[in-house]
Scaffold this motif. Sequence first.
Motif, PDB file in Angstrom:
ATOM      1  N   MET A  13      -3.472   0.291   2.727  1.00 52.45           N
ATOM      2  CA  MET A  13      -3.376  -0.139   1.336  1.00 52.45           C
ATOM      3  C   MET A  13      -3.245   1.057   0.391  1.00 52.45           C
ATOM      4  O   MET A  13      -2.481   1.019  -0.582  1.00 52.45           O
ATOM      5  CB  MET A  13      -4.606  -0.956   0.956  1.00 52.45           C
ATOM      6  N   LEU A  14      -3.972   2.142   0.676  1.00 54.85           N
ATOM      7  CA  LEU A  14      -3.873   3.328  -0.171  1.00 54.85           C
ATOM      8  C   LEU A  14      -2.497   3.976  -0.059  1.00 54.85           C
ATOM      9  O   LEU A  14      -1.979   4.530  -1.032  1.00 54.85           O
ATOM     10  CB  LEU A  14      -4.966   4.327   0.207  1.00 54.85           C
ATOM     11  N   ILE A  15      -1.900   3.907   1.122  1.00 50.42           N
ATOM     12  CA  ILE A  15      -0.539   4.431   1.282  1.00 50.42           C
ATOM     13  C   ILE A  15       0.442   3.613   0.448  1.00 50.42           C
ATOM     14  O   ILE A  15       1.317   4.160  -0.228  1.00 50.42           O
ATOM     15  CB  ILE A  15      -0.135   4.430   2.767  1.00 50.42           C
ATOM     16  N   VAL A  16       0.281   2.292   0.488  1.00 49.27           N
ATOM     17  CA  VAL A  16       1.174   1.419  -0.277  1.00 49.27           C
ATOM     18  C   VAL A  16       1.003   1.665  -1.779  1.00 49.27           C
ATOM     19  O   VAL A  16       1.989   1.756  -2.524  1.00 49.27           O
ATOM     20  CB  VAL A  16       0.904  -0.057   0.080  1.00 49.27           C
ATOM     21  N   TYR A  17      -0.256   1.801  -2.221  1.00 46.14           N
ATOM     22  CA  TYR A  17      -0.475   2.072  -3.651  1.00 46.14           C
ATOM     23  C   TYR A  17       0.097   3.431  -4.033  1.00 46.14           C
ATOM     24  O   TYR A  17       0.726   3.581  -5.087  1.00 46.14           O
ATOM     25  CB  TYR A  17      -1.971   2.022  -3.976  1.00 46.14           C
ATOM     26  N   GLY A  18      -0.128   4.450  -3.197  1.00 40.58           N
ATOM     27  CA  GLY A  18       0.383   5.776  -3.507  1.00 40.58           C
ATOM     28  C   GLY A  18       1.891   5.799  -3.608  1.00 40.58           C
ATOM     29  O   GLY A  18       2.458   6.441  -4.501  1.00 40.58           O
ATOM     30  N   ALA A  19       2.565   5.094  -2.683  1.00 37.70           N
ATOM     31  CA  ALA A  19       4.024   5.054  -2.735  1.00 37.70           C
ATOM     32  C   ALA A  19       4.516   4.254  -3.941  1.00 37.70           C
ATOM     33  O   ALA A  19       5.566   4.563  -4.513  1.00 37.70           O
ATOM     34  CB  ALA A  19       4.573   4.445  -1.448  1.00 37.70           C
ATOM     35  N   THR A  20       3.779   3.240  -4.356  1.00 34.91           N
ATOM     36  CA  THR A  20       4.186   2.423  -5.500  1.00 34.91           C
ATOM     37  C   THR A  20       3.930   3.132  -6.824  1.00 34.91           C
ATOM     38  O   THR A  20       4.763   3.101  -7.730  1.00 34.91           O
ATOM     39  CB  THR A  20       3.444   1.074  -5.483  1.00 34.91           C
ATOM     40  N   ALA A  21       2.756   3.797  -6.920  1.00 35.09           N
ATOM     41  CA  ALA A  21       2.361   4.408  -8.194  1.00 35.09           C
ATOM     42  C   ALA A  21       2.754   5.867  -8.307  1.00 35.09           C
ATOM     43  O   ALA A  21       2.558   6.470  -9.367  1.00 35.09           O
ATOM     44  CB  ALA A  21       0.847   4.286  -8.374  1.00 35.09           C
ATOM     45  N   GLY A  22       3.281   6.456  -7.226  1.00 31.34           N
ATOM     46  CA  GLY A  22       3.637   7.864  -7.273  1.00 31.34           C
ATOM     47  C   GLY A  22       2.449   8.795  -7.277  1.00 31.34           C
ATOM     48  O   GLY A  22       2.488   9.878  -7.860  1.00 31.34           O
TER      49      GLY A  22
ATOM     50  N   SER B  65       4.092   7.086   7.822  1.00 27.96           N
ATOM     51  CA  SER B  65       2.725   7.058   8.349  1.00 27.96           C
ATOM     52  C   SER B  65       2.215   5.644   8.586  1.00 27.96           C
ATOM     53  O   SER B  65       1.266   5.458   9.356  1.00 27.96           O
ATOM     54  CB  SER B  65       1.784   7.778   7.383  1.00 27.96           C
ATOM     55  N   ILE B  66       2.822   4.633   7.952  1.00 26.71           N
ATOM     56  CA  ILE B  66       2.319   3.260   8.102  1.00 26.71           C
ATOM     57  C   ILE B  66       2.429   2.775   9.550  1.00 26.71           C
ATOM     58  O   ILE B  66       1.429   2.334  10.135  1.00 26.71           O
ATOM     59  CB  ILE B  66       3.035   2.316   7.117  1.00 26.71           C
TER      60      ILE B  66
ATOM     61  N   VAL C  78       3.021  -2.142  20.388  1.00 19.95           N
ATOM     62  CA  VAL C  78       4.337  -1.784  19.835  1.00 19.95           C
ATOM     63  C   VAL C  78       4.964  -2.985  19.129  1.00 19.95           C
ATOM     64  O   VAL C  78       5.535  -2.856  18.027  1.00 19.95           O
ATOM     65  CB  VAL C  78       5.253  -1.260  20.951  1.00 19.95           C
ATOM     66  N   LEU C  79       4.851  -4.167  19.731  1.00 15.43           N
ATOM     67  CA  LEU C  79       5.435  -5.363  19.121  1.00 15.43           C
ATOM     68  C   LEU C  79       4.756  -5.693  17.791  1.00 15.43           C
ATOM     69  O   LEU C  79       5.429  -5.958  16.778  1.00 15.43           O
ATOM     70  CB  LEU C  79       5.320  -6.541  20.093  1.00 15.43           C
ATOM     71  N   LEU C  80       3.417  -5.668  17.775  1.00  9.11           N
ATOM     72  CA  LEU C  80       2.700  -5.976  16.542  1.00  9.11           C
ATOM     73  C   LEU C  80       2.935  -4.903  15.479  1.00  9.11           C
ATOM     74  O   LEU C  80       3.021  -5.209  14.283  1.00  9.11           O
ATOM     75  CB  LEU C  80       1.203  -6.102  16.838  1.00  9.11           C
ATOM     76  N   THR C  81       3.046  -3.654  15.910  1.00 11.18           N
ATOM     77  CA  THR C  81       3.335  -2.576  14.954  1.00 11.18           C
ATOM     78  C   THR C  81       4.706  -2.765  14.324  1.00 11.18           C
ATOM     79  O   THR C  81       4.882  -2.567  13.111  1.00 11.18           O
ATOM     80  CB  THR C  81       3.263  -1.215  15.662  1.00 11.18           C
ATOM     81  N   ALA C  82       5.682  -3.150  15.145  1.00 12.81           N
ATOM     82  CA  ALA C  82       7.028  -3.380  14.608  1.00 12.81           C
ATOM     83  C   ALA C  82       7.015  -4.524  13.593  1.00 12.81           C
ATOM     84  O   ALA C  82       7.642  -4.421  12.519  1.00 12.81           O
ATOM     85  CB  ALA C  82       7.999  -3.684  15.748  1.00 12.81           C
ATOM     86  N   LYS C  83       6.280  -5.595  13.890  1.00 12.25           N
ATOM     87  CA  LYS C  83       6.208  -6.721  12.952  1.00 12.25           C
ATOM     88  C   LYS C  83       5.549  -6.308  11.639  1.00 12.25           C
ATOM     89  O   LYS C  83       6.059  -6.593  10.550  1.00 12.25           O
ATOM     90  CB  LYS C  83       5.433  -7.874  13.592  1.00 12.25           C
ATOM     91  N   THR C  84       4.400  -5.642  11.749  1.00 13.27           N
ATOM     92  CA  THR C  84       3.674  -5.250  10.538  1.00 13.27           C
ATOM     93  C   THR C  84       4.475  -4.251   9.706  1.00 13.27           C
ATOM     94  O   THR C  84       4.557  -4.367   8.478  1.00 13.27           O
ATOM     95  CB  THR C  84       2.315  -4.638  10.916  1.00 13.27           C
ATOM     96  N   SER C  85       5.073  -3.271  10.364  1.00 15.61           N
ATOM     97  CA  SER C  85       5.844  -2.256   9.632  1.00 15.61           C
ATOM     98  C   SER C  85       7.063  -2.871   8.962  1.00 15.61           C
ATOM     99  O   SER C  85       7.395  -2.524   7.816  1.00 15.61           O
ATOM    100  CB  SER C  85       6.279  -1.138  10.583  1.00 15.61           C
ATOM    101  N   ALA C  86       7.730  -3.789   9.665  1.00 11.64           N
ATOM    102  CA  ALA C  86       8.890  -4.453   9.061  1.00 11.64           C
ATOM    103  C   ALA C  86       8.474  -5.273   7.846  1.00 11.64           C
ATOM    104  O   ALA C  86       9.163  -5.266   6.808  1.00 11.64           O
ATOM    105  CB  ALA C  86       9.577  -5.344  10.099  1.00 11.64           C
TER     106      ALA C  86
ATOM    107  N   LEU D  69       2.595   4.460  12.244  1.00 14.67           N
ATOM    108  CA  LEU D  69       1.757   5.277  13.115  1.00 14.67           C
ATOM    109  C   LEU D  69       0.284   4.887  12.993  1.00 14.67           C
ATOM    110  O   LEU D  69      -0.426   4.770  13.994  1.00 14.67           O
ATOM    111  CB  LEU D  69       1.953   6.757  12.776  1.00 14.67           C
ATOM    112  N   PHE D  70      -0.193   4.681  11.763  1.00 18.73           N
ATOM    113  CA  PHE D  70      -1.580   4.246  11.585  1.00 18.73           C
ATOM    114  C   PHE D  70      -1.792   2.847  12.166  1.00 18.73           C
ATOM    115  O   PHE D  70      -2.830   2.560  12.765  1.00 18.73           O
ATOM    116  CB  PHE D  70      -1.961   4.262  10.104  1.00 18.73           C
ATOM    117  N   VAL D  71      -0.831   1.968  11.965  1.00 23.03           N
ATOM    118  CA  VAL D  71      -0.953   0.606  12.503  1.00 23.03           C
ATOM    119  C   VAL D  71      -0.969   0.637  14.033  1.00 23.03           C
ATOM    120  O   VAL D  71      -1.756  -0.069  14.686  1.00 23.03           O
ATOM    121  CB  VAL D  71       0.199  -0.272  11.969  1.00 23.03           C
ATOM    122  N   PHE D  72      -0.118   1.473  14.620  1.00 28.66           N
ATOM    123  CA  PHE D  72      -0.098   1.603  16.079  1.00 28.66           C
ATOM    124  C   PHE D  72      -1.432   2.133  16.595  1.00 28.66           C
ATOM    125  O   PHE D  72      -1.956   1.666  17.617  1.00 28.66           O
ATOM    126  CB  PHE D  72       1.045   2.534  16.484  1.00 28.66           C
ATOM    127  N   MET D  73      -2.014   3.115  15.893  1.00 28.46           N
ATOM    128  CA  MET D  73      -3.331   3.612  16.266  1.00 28.46           C
ATOM    129  C   MET D  73      -4.364   2.492  16.227  1.00 28.46           C
ATOM    130  O   MET D  73      -5.196   2.349  17.146  1.00 28.46           O
ATOM    131  CB  MET D  73      -3.751   4.737  15.314  1.00 28.46           C
TER     132      MET D  73
END
Length: 765
Positions: A193-202, A96-97, A604-612, A99-103
């Motif tokens: 940020m909430l996605i990152v925390y959720g994936a880190t903390a389960g 989802s990261i 698309v380019l900025l999304t690829a950079k951020t997602s990577a 996709l949200f960044v692309f949006m």
Amino acid sequence: MRLRKELWFGFSLMALIIAGTAVMLLSADKLGTGHLGLMMLALVVVAIMLGFPTAFTLMGMGMIFTWLAYERDTTKTLTLMVQSAFKVMGNDVLISIPLFVFMGYLVERANLIDKLFKSLHLALARVPGSLAVATLFTCAVFATATGIVGAVVTLMGLLALPQMLKGGYDIKVSAGAITAGGCLGILIPPSVMLIVYGATAGVSVVQLYAGAFFPGIMLAGLYVIYVIVLAKIKPSLMPPLSAEQRFVPLPPALDRISQSVSRLALPGLLRGGAEAPAERPYLRKQLLVALLPLLLFAFFSLISWHLNTRPVPAQESTPPAAEVTEPGGVSEPGNTAEKSASPTGLAEPPSSGGLAEPPSSGGLAEPPGAKGGLSEPPGASGGLQEPPGTSGGLSEPPGAARAATAATTGGVQEPPGAGGVQEPPSAGSATPTNAPATAQADTTVAQERSPATRGFWIGLGVGALALVGFYALLTFQRLEIFKMLLTSFFPLLVLILSVLGSIVMGLATPTEAAAVGAFGGFLLAAVYGVIAKRTGARAPIFLTWLLLWSPALGAIVWFVLQAEGIVAAEVPNLLGAVGAIGVAIWCVLAYRQARLESEVKESVLLTAKTSAMVCWLFVGSAIFSAAFALLGGQELVEKWVMSMNLSKTEFLILSQLIIFILGWPLEWTEIIVIFMPIFIPLLDNFGVDPLFFGLLVALNLQTAFLSPPVAMAAFYLKGVSPPHVTLNQIFAGMLPFMGIQIIAIVMLYVFPQIGLWLPQVLYGR
């Protein structure tokens, strides 16, 4: 060489970290691998402060110290690295990261923010500090739609800061409103940020989104209240707008009607056709726009009435049943009285209660009358025979009131009160002939609509009064502002609510909702691209788009009607296939007609950079966390914290204070991926809910963008501000908003239901 204050602060902080690590190592009675883990943590923080890339610093330090922990075994070290990377890449939530960044990047490039700010500041013109309030509203809406702090702060610095400075606003207040409002995007869902925390903390990302909604609204509301109160107390800091700045020019036709017929829009448009017959087609369009709130109110009132008075389905009607001994419809028989009182569900053969063997002298025995081995039931001479009392065919066992009927009719009958599966009993002794009539009566009763509740009528009355007030205040100038909001604010609001609503109500997973949001961002960019870049006739373009969308819209409406029981047939596969093909053709056509080549390519380019960047951060965090746990650093930290004998409140204060201090030199990504794996295992020891802890951390991490020396929001704004705006002025303007963030953290701790009420209602936490 003279060093700046920021560099002095950074070097001093690094020196304190190194000195503290040295004191810890030297004061230890015996150095173990756990101390190596703490030294690795300190070195990682210092390396990041020196400017090394976070992801590769985590991976490098993790691999080096893992190699030391494995006693210089390179094979095990590389295996751990591969397994950690594979575990991260197999996490479905991370899809989802991008996709949200692309949006976010597409919405940013749809040129909505200019119209959004202008319409909001005109709509709030009479509010004290209107420009600052409009800036906060614009930042909150736009940051929620994009979730990209740097983009929002930069764009608002280009758009709002010159207007606020031109209106005589104080530099510090202007800078604080822009930077604080731009950071709301990492808190209000959908937030990366909430996605990152959720994936880190389960923790469930869906529950995090539901929990963060009201704290985010609360923080934005506190910002607005502070600005309004400050403008009231010190009007010199935020002078009110002049009449010239509040003036909204009217089209010639509406200007004539407002002067000759009525200043109010609704009566003027209703009677304006008689005054100007030549303007009737134009006035009808304006009347339709003015009646949109009434039409929407009527539509949602009908939907609410339908949901409020919806009949109970027939299968949900519960007939009067006898007392059931065991829950779930399985009853334990006792004596004859018990069986007659509880004839429902599945019943065992008669016994004294519970699970028992058939009557015998003891132990495992054959049924009565058997001599041994396998034998037929009593009274059988051998072979497969019918039970006694029947002449043939299948019938029910003897001993019931309907035994004679069963023996006469034969066939398959329901047991009259013995074991087996039974229908729930009705009042009296119902016979098979009146059972269909009873079911039909239940269905008839179930199809009758229940009367609307009092809450529905109260809500309807309040909405009707608000609608009357709206039209009583709707002048032609306000109608023009309303039309501006229709083309800027409401499309973004619909996009945000559709994404959030589908996630929170359980209609879609975060990944599916992110895909819907990305498609919605492309739709907005296409529509506004045609409006901005096409100077000729736009009606044929939109008509072609509507024709391509009509099969898909028809399939969606059909699906909704079928789900509500209005239409019995399912959506035809052919209609769904035609709708999908039409939308695919529209995507290609809209890409060319709206001239979105540059916008989509950049997004698309900025999304690829951020997602990577985010994915490599997760890989580095996984390797670092594995190395830290392998060295025993987590165990050492846990022992140290538990030795302090802290209460739950003291632990939360200590942890939030550490995160607040870490926000000075580090960004939120580094704090989450490095320090959350250290804090999360400690929560069970103090009885802290990881969801509640995540909401506190999300509020606290707002300060990571505002606290010097690594206040990224300040540097974003400084890059686009006029030369006379200094970095110290921006820092000074952010300090009151940091204080508000601390107040919000305290309020959330004192009243935890602000964040936990919605998850409890929706998901029963």
